[in-house]
Design an enzyme around this catalytic site. Structure first.
Site, mmCIF file in Angstrom:
data_model
loop_
_atom_site.group_PDB
_atom_site.id
_atom_site.type_symbol
_atom_site.label_atom_id
_atom_site.label_comp_id
_atom_site.label_asym_id
_atom_site.label_seq_id
_atom_site.Cartn_x
_atom_site.Cartn_y
_atom_site.Cartn_z
ATOM 1 N N LYS A 1 17.416 15.789 66.537
ATOM 2 C CA LYS A 1 17.517 16.115 65.105
ATOM 3 C C LYS A 1 16.325 16.978 64.703
ATOM 4 O O LYS A 1 15.207 16.751 65.181
ATOM 5 C CB LYS A 1 17.540 14.820 64.292
ATOM 6 C CG LYS A 1 17.789 15.019 62.796
ATOM 7 C CD LYS A 1 17.870 13.669 62.084
ATOM 8 C CE LYS A 1 18.113 13.812 60.600
ATOM 9 N NZ LYS A 1 18.211 12.498 59.915
ATOM 10 N N SER B 1 22.304 11.887 56.881
ATOM 11 C CA SER B 1 21.816 13.230 57.044
ATOM 12 C C SER B 1 21.902 13.761 58.480
ATOM 13 O O SER B 1 21.808 14.964 58.696
ATOM 14 C CB SER B 1 20.363 13.304 56.579
ATOM 15 O OG SER B 1 19.527 12.577 57.444
ATOM 16 N N SER C 1 21.136 7.315 57.699
ATOM 17 C CA SER C 1 21.316 8.664 58.245
ATOM 18 C C SER C 1 21.686 8.731 59.723
ATOM 19 O O SER C 1 22.123 9.778 60.188
ATOM 20 C CB SER C 1 20.053 9.495 58.023
ATOM 21 O OG SER C 1 19.992 9.905 56.681
#
Lengths: 482, 95
Positions: A73, A148, A172
Site C-alpha cells: 500500500k 482505503s 481499511s
C-alpha cells in the site's frame, strides 16, 4: 493453471519441488499486471524492471518466502521507490528509509511488485478519494473496491499480486477485503511495528495483510509481527507461529453474535450469508450464542472525532518545506504553509483536518474530544464484558456489498457509514479478520468479520480457516471483470 | 446547533488551510452534519469514566539515550522542494 492464480503457499510448494523459479513467478505477475491494470487501476507505481531483475538472483536458502512477490500500500515507506499516500502532497516523495515491515519483507528476500492505490492519506472507504483516480472492483468494474486499501484488495482479487501489505485505521484492510472477496486481517494494536507507515490516526493505525486465503494470511503475519524499538507502541511478546493452530477446529469454542450488528442498515443478503456460516460453526461443535453489543453508532461517532483529531495533528507536518508539495505562489512564510497545504491536500483530507481541528479547538475540546475519549473507555468495557464470556465475536465486515462508483463520494456522512462494523475494533485495539463467506444475487462478495481477544490472532485465524475450508469460496466464485 | 461561516474560516486558519469562498458553504454543511451525528456520544453516561488515549499496554517506554545519526542526508535533501548548500530554503522571515 496460470502461476498468478496460485496462493503463496502453493507457489512455495512448487518452488520447493523445483517445478518453477522465482523469475517465472515474477514474470507471470508482471504479465498479469500489464493485462489487467488498465481496467482495475490498482497501482500508483509498478516496479516492473527492479522486480524482474531481482527475481533472477534469488537465493532460496535464505527463507521459504525468498522469491515470492508482494504488493505494498502506498502509505508504507519504501526506500528509493516513491511513497505518495495517493496524494498530490506526496506525489514525488521518495522515502530515504524503509518501514520496519519493509525491512522484514526484504530480509525474506521477497520481491516488491509496486505500490498500491488508496484513498488519499487512507481517508475514505472506496478508494475514490485517490489523487490518481479510483480503483475498480474486479468483480464488477462499475463498483468500488472499498477502501482505503482498495488498490491492495483489488490487486489481490485480480491476481495482480499474490498478497499485499496494507494499513487499517477504521476498517481499511477488512472492508475492501470484504468487498473484493479476499482475506484481510487487522492485527492487535502493537503487534506489528508502524515505523515507516505514514501516520493517519496514531492510536488506531495498524499494518495488516491482505491475502487470497487464511493460510497465506497467517504466513504474512509471521513475517511482519514482532517487537520494534522504533515504535514505542510495539508490544514485547514472544514470537509465535500463526500457522501452527490453523487446523485445530472450533470444538468447544464460544462464539458471541452481537444482535445489534444484524439490525437495521445491514443488507439482508449480507445477514443471511453470515448467519449460514454461523450455523456451520454450530454444526462443527462451536457454542454459539446471541449477545448484545449496542455501541455501533457511538463507536462510529467516537471514531470520526478521535481519528480526525489525531489526523489534524499528524498532518500538521506537511508544510511545503522539508518534503512534499510546495505552492508556486507565496509572498511570505505563512502563505507558503497555507497555499502548499490548500493546494496539496484533496477535499476529503481537508474536511477531516477541519473536523479534527474543530473538536480540538478551545471551547469544543471537552464537549467532543474529551467526551469521545471517555466513550472510548465505555466501548472498551463493553467489549471486555463480552470477552469474559466468548472467545470470538462474529459480525458482518461491511453493511453492504460493493456499491456503484460515484454514488457516495459526494456525501461524506454516508461514506462514513461504510465503516460501521469495523471501527469499534480499532477503537479498542483488538484483532479482526474478514473472510469471504458467499456472494449476493448479483455475484458480489460478502465479508464476515471475526473479532478476537487482545493478541488472540491464533484463535480468529483458526476460526476463519475452518469456514474457508468448508465454504470453498475460492473454488466456487471468481471475479468476472465485467 | 448551527455552525457559522465565520467559525469555518477561524478553524481553517488554525489548520493553515485556505478555503475558497464558493466552497465554504459545503465545508460548513459537512461539518454540521457530522457533528450532529457525533452528538450521539452524549447518550452515554461517562460521569465515572476515565479517558482512553490509546490501547497500547506499554508504560514508560524507556531506552538508552544514544545518538544515532541518519546517514543518507542526500536522499533526505532530495525531497526538499527548494534547498541551498544542504539547507532547506524558505522565504525571508526577518526584515
Amino acid at each position: 493453471m496460470n502461476l498468478y492464480e496460485l496462493t503463496v503457499h502453493e507457489l512455495i510448494e512448487k518452488l520447493d519441488n523445483k517445478e518453477i523459479t522465482p523469475e517465472e513467478i515474477t514474470r507471470s505477475y508482471i504479465d498479469r499486471i500489464n493485462e489487467k491494470e488498465k481496467d482495475i487501476k490498482a497501482f500508483v507505481t509498478i516496479t516492473e524492471k527492479d522486480a524482474i531483475e531481482k527475481s533472477k538472483n534469488i537465493d532460496r536458502k535464505i527463507s521459504k518466502f525468498a522469491g515470492i512477490p508482494i504488493g505494498i500500500k502506498d502509505n508504507i515507506c519504501t526506500k528509493g521507490v516513491r511513497t505518495t499516500c495517493s496524494s498530490k502532497m506526496l506525489e514525488n516523495f521518495i522515502s530515504p528509509y524503509d518501514a520496519t515491515v519493509m525491512d522484514k519483507i526484504n530480509a525474506q528476500n521477497m520481491i516488491t511488485l509496486g505500490k498500491l492505490n488508496m484513498d488519499e492519506f487512507a481517508m475514505g472507504a472506496s478508494t475514490e478519494y485517490s489523487y490518481f483516480g479510483a480503483t475498480k472492483n474486479p468483480w464488477n468494474l462499475n463498483k468500488v473496491p472499498g477502501g482505503s486499501s482498495g488498490g491492495s484488495a483489488a490487486a489481490v482479487a485480480a491476481d495482480m499480486v499474490p498478497w499485499a501489505l496494507s494499513s487499517d485505521t477504521g476498517g481499511s484492510v477488512r472492508q475492501p477485503a470484504a468487498l473484493c472477496g479476499v482475506v484481510g486481517l487487522k492485527p492487535t494494536y502493537g503487534l506489528v511495528s508502524r515505523y515507516g507507515l505514514v501516520a493517519f490516526a496514531s492510536s488506531l493505525d495498524q499494518i495488516g495483510p491482505i491475502t487470497k486465503d487464511v493460510e497465506d494470511c497467517a504466513n504474512l503475519l509471521n513475517i511482519i509481527a514482532g517487537y520494534d524499538n522504533k515504535d514505542s507502541t510495539s508490544a514485547k511478546l514472544p514470537q509465535k507461529d500463526y500457522t501452527k493452530n490453523l487446523k485445530n477446529g472450533v470444538k468447544g469454542l464460544k462464539i458471541g453474535v452481537p444482535k445489534e450488528f444484524f439490525g437495521e442498515g445491514i443488507n439482508e443478503e449480507v445477514k443471511e450469508k453470515i448467519k449460514n456460516t454461523i450455523e456451520l460453526y454450530k454444526e462443527l461443535g462451536a457454542e454459539v450464542e446471541e449477545c448484545s453489543l449496542d455501541i455501533a453508532d457511538e463507536a462510529l461517532a467516537v471514531y470520526y472525532i478521535i481519528a480526525c483529531a489525531e489526523a489534524s495533528s499528524n498532518l500538521g507536518r506537511f508544510d511545503g518545506i522539508r518534503y512534499g508539495y510546495r505552492a508556486k505562489n507565496f509572498e511570505n512564510l505563512d502563505e507558503l504553509f497555507i497555499n502548499s497545504r490548500s493546494e496539496g491536500f484533496g477535499a476529503e483530507v481537508k474536511r477531516r483536518i477541519i473536523l479534527g481541528t474543530y473538536v480540538l479547538s478551545s471551547g469544543y475540546y471537552d464537549a467532543y474530544y474529551k467526551k469521545a475519549q471517555k466513550v472510548r473507555t465505555f466501548i472498551k468495557q463493553e467489549f471486555e464484558k463480552l470477552f469474559k464470556k466468548y472467545d470470538v465475536l462474529i459480525t458482518p465486515t461491511s453493511p453492504t456489498v460493493a456499491y456503484d462508483i460515484g454514488t457516495r463520494s459526494t456525501n461524506p456522512l454516508e461514506m462514513y457509514l461504510a465503516d460501521l462494523c469495523t471501527v469499534s475494533v480499532n477503537i479498542v485495539g483488538l484483532p479482526g479478520i474478514s473472510i469471504p463467506c458467499g456472494v449476493d444475487k448479483n455475484g458480489l462478495p460478502i465479508g464476515m468479520q471475526i473479532i478476537g481477544k487482545s493478541f488472540g490472532e491464533e484463535t480468529i485465524l483458526k476460526v476463519a480457516y475452518l469456514a474457508e475450508q468448508k465454504l470453498e469460496f475460492r473454488n466456487k466464485y471468481k471475479p468476472e471483470y465485467k | 446547533m448551527d455552525i457559522k461561516k465565520e467559525e469555518i474560516l477561524h478553524i481553517a486558519k488554525l489548520a493553515s488551510l485556505k478555503i475558497k469562498e464558493e466552497e465554504i458553504e459545503e465545508y460548513r454543511k459537512n461539518l454540521q452534519d457530522i457533528l450532529e451525528f457525533a452528538n450521539i456520544i452524549n447518550s452515554v453516561d461517562t460521569e465515572y469514566l476515565e479517558e482512553t488515549n490509546g490501547t497500547s499496554t506499554n508504560i514508560n517506554f524507556l531506552r538508552e539515550d544514544e545518538v544515532n545519526n541518519f546517514k543518507d542526508t542526500d536522499q533526505l535533501m532530495k525531497n526538499a522542494p527548494e534547498q541551498e548548500n544542504n539547507m532547506f530554503k524558505i522565504p525571508k522571515v526577518i526584515n
